[in-house]
Design a protein around this motif. Structure first.
Motif, PDB file in Angstrom:
ATOM      1  N   GLN A 121     -14.794 -35.818-156.600  1.00 55.40           N
ATOM      2  CA  GLN A 121     -14.692 -35.877-158.537  1.00 55.40           C
ATOM      3  C   GLN A 121     -15.041 -37.347-158.257  1.00 55.40           C
ATOM      4  O   GLN A 121     -14.396 -38.537-157.812  1.00 55.40           O
ATOM      5  CB  GLN A 121     -13.720 -35.878-158.329  1.00 55.40           C
ATOM      6  CG  GLN A 121     -13.056 -36.030-159.169  1.00 55.40           C
ATOM      7  CD  GLN A 121     -14.112 -36.131-161.105  1.00 55.40           C
ATOM      8  OE1 GLN A 121     -15.041 -34.776-160.988  1.00 55.40           O
ATOM      9  NE2 GLN A 121     -13.950 -36.425-162.172  1.00 55.40           N
ATOM     10  N   ALA A 122     -16.146 -37.511-158.957  1.00 59.09           N
ATOM     11  CA  ALA A 122     -16.269 -39.555-159.258  1.00 59.09           C
ATOM     12  C   ALA A 122     -15.177 -39.133-160.369  1.00 59.09           C
ATOM     13  O   ALA A 122     -15.029 -39.907-162.152  1.00 59.09           O
ATOM     14  CB  ALA A 122     -17.917 -39.474-159.935  1.00 59.09           C
ATOM     15  N   SER A 123     -14.220 -40.413-160.473  1.00 55.28           N
ATOM     16  CA  SER A 123     -13.192 -41.191-160.997  1.00 55.28           C
ATOM     17  C   SER A 123     -13.644 -42.138-160.897  1.00 55.28           C
ATOM     18  O   SER A 123     -14.393 -43.275-160.796  1.00 55.28           O
ATOM     19  CB  SER A 123     -11.104 -40.725-160.384  1.00 55.28           C
ATOM     20  OG  SER A 123     -11.194 -39.443-160.149  1.00 55.28           O
ATOM     21  N   SER A 124     -12.911 -42.889-162.075  1.00 57.51           N
ATOM     22  CA  SER A 124     -13.318 -44.448-162.624  1.00 57.51           C
ATOM     23  C   SER A 124     -12.237 -45.346-162.392  1.00 57.51           C
ATOM     24  O   SER A 124     -11.076 -44.904-163.236  1.00 57.51           O
ATOM     25  CB  SER A 124     -13.755 -43.815-164.039  1.00 57.51           C
ATOM     26  OG  SER A 124     -13.643 -45.266-164.587  1.00 57.51           O
ATOM     27  N   HIS A 156      -9.602 -36.378-162.727  1.00 58.97           N
ATOM     28  CA  HIS A 156      -8.571 -36.657-161.784  1.00 58.97           C
ATOM     29  C   HIS A 156      -7.206 -36.086-160.791  1.00 58.97           C
ATOM     30  O   HIS A 156      -7.547 -35.667-160.156  1.00 58.97           O
ATOM     31  CB  HIS A 156      -7.999 -38.434-162.034  1.00 58.97           C
ATOM     32  CG  HIS A 156      -7.610 -38.899-160.736  1.00 58.97           C
ATOM     33  ND1 HIS A 156      -8.872 -39.436-159.230  1.00 58.97           N
ATOM     34  CD2 HIS A 156      -6.142 -39.361-160.321  1.00 58.97           C
ATOM     35  CE1 HIS A 156      -7.877 -40.034-158.626  1.00 58.97           C
ATOM     36  NE2 HIS A 156      -6.334 -39.825-158.566  1.00 58.97           N
ATOM     37  N   TRP A 157      -6.693 -35.411-162.368  1.00 59.28           N
ATOM     38  CA  TRP A 157      -5.480 -34.748-161.688  1.00 59.28           C
ATOM     39  C   TRP A 157      -5.963 -33.576-161.435  1.00 59.28           C
ATOM     40  O   TRP A 157      -5.160 -32.934-160.632  1.00 59.28           O
ATOM     41  CB  TRP A 157      -4.289 -35.427-163.086  1.00 59.28           C
ATOM     42  CG  TRP A 157      -3.295 -36.696-162.853  1.00 59.28           C
ATOM     43  CD1 TRP A 157      -3.699 -37.474-163.731  1.00 59.28           C
ATOM     44  CD2 TRP A 157      -2.977 -37.553-161.319  1.00 59.28           C
ATOM     45  NE1 TRP A 157      -3.107 -38.522-163.275  1.00 59.28           N
ATOM     46  CE2 TRP A 157      -2.395 -38.337-162.233  1.00 59.28           C
ATOM     47  CE3 TRP A 157      -2.785 -36.281-160.545  1.00 59.28           C
ATOM     48  CZ2 TRP A 157      -1.270 -38.608-161.395  1.00 59.28           C
ATOM     49  CZ3 TRP A 157      -1.340 -37.065-159.731  1.00 59.28           C
ATOM     50  CH2 TRP A 157      -1.630 -38.808-159.513  1.00 59.28           C
ATOM     51  N   ILE A 158      -6.722 -32.890-162.047  1.00 58.81           N
ATOM     52  CA  ILE A 158      -6.785 -31.538-161.734  1.00 58.81           C
ATOM     53  C   ILE A 158      -7.443 -31.068-160.430  1.00 58.81           C
ATOM     54  O   ILE A 158      -7.458 -30.476-160.039  1.00 58.81           O
ATOM     55  CB  ILE A 158      -8.387 -31.160-163.010  1.00 58.81           C
ATOM     56  CG1 ILE A 158      -7.572 -29.227-163.290  1.00 58.81           C
ATOM     57  CG2 ILE A 158      -9.563 -31.023-162.596  1.00 58.81           C
ATOM     58  CD1 ILE A 158      -6.953 -29.072-163.405  1.00 58.81           C
ATOM     59  N   THR A 159      -8.178 -32.310-160.210  1.00 61.96           N
ATOM     60  CA  THR A 159      -8.794 -32.082-158.272  1.00 61.96           C
ATOM     61  C   THR A 159      -7.737 -31.914-157.761  1.00 61.96           C
ATOM     62  O   THR A 159      -7.299 -31.513-157.046  1.00 61.96           O
ATOM     63  CB  THR A 159      -9.587 -33.687-158.502  1.00 61.96           C
ATOM     64  OG1 THR A 159     -11.073 -33.750-159.257  1.00 61.96           O
ATOM     65  CG2 THR A 159     -10.556 -33.185-156.865  1.00 61.96           C
ATOM     66  N   VAL A 160      -6.823 -33.248-157.722  1.00 58.63           N
ATOM     67  CA  VAL A 160      -5.050 -33.220-157.087  1.00 58.63           C
ATOM     68  C   VAL A 160      -5.676 -31.999-157.302  1.00 58.63           C
ATOM     69  O   VAL A 160      -4.703 -30.949-156.087  1.00 58.63           O
ATOM     70  CB  VAL A 160      -3.874 -34.860-157.840  1.00 58.63           C
ATOM     71  CG1 VAL A 160      -3.301 -34.605-156.503  1.00 58.63           C
ATOM     72  CG2 VAL A 160      -4.641 -36.354-157.569  1.00 58.63           C
ATOM     73  N   SER A 172     -10.895 -37.777-154.722  1.00 61.26           N
ATOM     74  CA  SER A 172     -11.543 -38.409-155.969  1.00 61.26           C
ATOM     75  C   SER A 172     -11.785 -39.642-155.467  1.00 61.26           C
ATOM     76  O   SER A 172     -11.309 -40.468-154.838  1.00 61.26           O
ATOM     77  CB  SER A 172     -10.119 -38.003-156.648  1.00 61.26           C
ATOM     78  OG  SER A 172     -10.446 -37.184-157.189  1.00 61.26           O
ATOM     79  N   GLY A 173     -12.626 -40.387-155.810  1.00 62.35           N
ATOM     80  CA  GLY A 173     -13.089 -41.963-155.742  1.00 62.35           C
ATOM     81  C   GLY A 173     -12.731 -42.960-156.682  1.00 62.35           C
ATOM     82  O   GLY A 173     -13.824 -42.532-158.061  1.00 62.35           O
ATOM     83  N   ILE A 174     -12.102 -42.739-156.518  1.00 62.52           N
ATOM     84  CA  ILE A 174     -11.980 -44.709-158.453  1.00 62.52           C
ATOM     85  C   ILE A 174     -12.615 -45.779-157.735  1.00 62.52           C
ATOM     86  O   ILE A 174     -12.426 -46.757-157.639  1.00 62.52           O
ATOM     87  CB  ILE A 174     -10.308 -44.558-158.507  1.00 62.52           C
ATOM     88  CG1 ILE A 174      -9.620 -43.540-158.136  1.00 62.52           C
ATOM     89  CG2 ILE A 174     -10.065 -45.126-159.776  1.00 62.52           C
ATOM     90  CD1 ILE A 174      -8.002 -43.927-157.828  1.00 62.52           C
ATOM     91  N   LEU A 175     -13.509 -45.417-158.438  1.00 63.68           N
ATOM     92  CA  LEU A 175     -14.586 -46.528-158.138  1.00 63.68           C
ATOM     93  C   LEU A 175     -15.099 -47.552-159.429  1.00 63.68           C
ATOM     94  O   LEU A 175     -14.829 -47.218-161.045  1.00 63.68           O
ATOM     95  CB  LEU A 175     -16.101 -45.443-158.334  1.00 63.68           C
ATOM     96  CG  LEU A 175     -16.805 -45.692-156.983  1.00 63.68           C
ATOM     97  CD1 LEU A 175     -16.441 -44.453-156.239  1.00 63.68           C
ATOM     98  CD2 LEU A 175     -17.761 -44.387-157.276  1.00 63.68           C
TER      99      LEU A 175
END
Length: 327
Positions: A121-124, A156-160, A172-175
């Motif tokens: 997941q592309a987090s930000s 992000h949180w739904i992926t967790v 998730s990558g927090i890019l």
């Protein structure tokens, strides 16, 4: 046997660089696009004959279930989003539907098809918003400041949640901000490099920008997609900050970009209040220690190299456009 990867948002900046990387690693690459009358494939035209385009929509659950069944991917990279912060203020519901609920639809499609697939997941970094500490790590509290950032936080949180609830390999990558010559024209770095190119070629005589004091941690998109891939090669799923660890202002980017074209930025840049955000994110600075240690990742392209690369590319692009108009 080669691995199969599905990339949502394959026509975007990150999707195009990731597709190139995976092809080099002998993946069979599938790219999700919406069936619209004007799909822009300009960023992937050079590899279109090497990838498989599949039709689906992040707002349509049944289409995503069908795509998963058709592709049976080993790895899924969710890069699809309404990704421009500015537009999220004028399209908050659409941004939530695609950027937030779209993630749940993808995870549900994996679960319904009982796929043993790894999910990215592309987090930000925009999720940090009104930052609670500097630099920001994986443990820094989030404080989103735009509909886009709020939607990304949900994703992000739904992926967790799916990782912990259903034992899915979901990362998730927090890019932090990552740019390139393929960046959309609506983003400030590309707006600057395009503006410099147009001024250089005499097509315009000023560049209007918003907050010149906003600070960002800017890296090269080509470096960052490698971190995405590395996350899915680990034994256990986890979340990682991906950043350079350096912060620079919009003003600094202007200085380097104009200098690369032999121009003085102060003669051309004008601050326009219309480009100020309702709630500004003043400072983003990432600490990617975890990614560097666990993944062995590190950025290769410097801030100055990035700005110069973008200006050089846009000067050449504008020149080609001028030539084609004269024909």
């Amino acid at each position: 046997m080669s691995k199969r990867a599905l990339i949502t948002g394959i026509t975007g900046q990150d999707g195009s660089y990731l597709a190139e990387l995976l092809l080099k690693k002998n993946y069979e690459v599938y790219g999700l696009v919406r069936r619209t009358s004007n799909v822009s494939t300009s960023r992937i035209d050079h590899i279109l004959d090497k990838i498989n385009i599949v039709i689906g929509d992040m707002c349509d659950q049944s289409s995503l279930i069908h795509v998963m069944k058709e592709c049976e991917p080993d790895e899924i990279y969710n890069l699809a989003a309404q990704s421009f912060v500015g537009s999220s203020w004028s399209q908050p519901l659409y941004t939530g539907d695609v950027t937030a609920l779209g993630v749940t639809r993808l995870l549900e499609a994996i679960k319904i098809n009982e796929l043993d697939a790894k999910f990215y997941q592309a987090s930000s970094s925009e999720m940090y918003g009104k930052v609670q500490e500097t630099p920001q790590t994986e443990k820094t509290p989030f404080y989103p400041r735009s509909p886009y950032a709020v939607a990304k936080l949900y994703g992000h949180w739904i992926t967790v949640n799916y990782r912990e609830s259903f034992d899915m390999f979901a990362c998730s990558g927090i890019l932090f901000n990552h740019e390139s010559p393929r960046r959309g024209i609506e983003f400030v770095t590309r707006k600057i490099s395009d503006g410099v190119a147009r001024i250089y070629h005499g097509l315009q005589d000023e560049l209007k920008l918003g907050n010149l004091d906003a600070k960002r941690d800017w890296g090269f998109a080509g470096d960052y997609v490698e971190a995405m891939w590395l996350m899915l090669q680990q034994e256990k799923p986890d979340d990682y900050v991906v950043a350079t660890g350096e912060t620079h202002t919009v003003r600094e980017f202007c200085e380097i970009a104009f200098e690369a074209a032999g121009l003085d930025w102060e003669k051309y840049v004008k601050v326009d209040p219309r480009f100020m955000r309702p709630a500004e994110v003043e400072l983003l600075l990432g600490d990617s220690t975890k990614a560097r240690k666990a993944l062995g990742w590190e950025p290769k392209v410097s801030f100055k190299e990035l700005a110069r690369m973008m200006v050089k590319s846009d000067i050449e692009l504008v020149e080609r456009n001028i030539r084609s108009m004269k024909k």
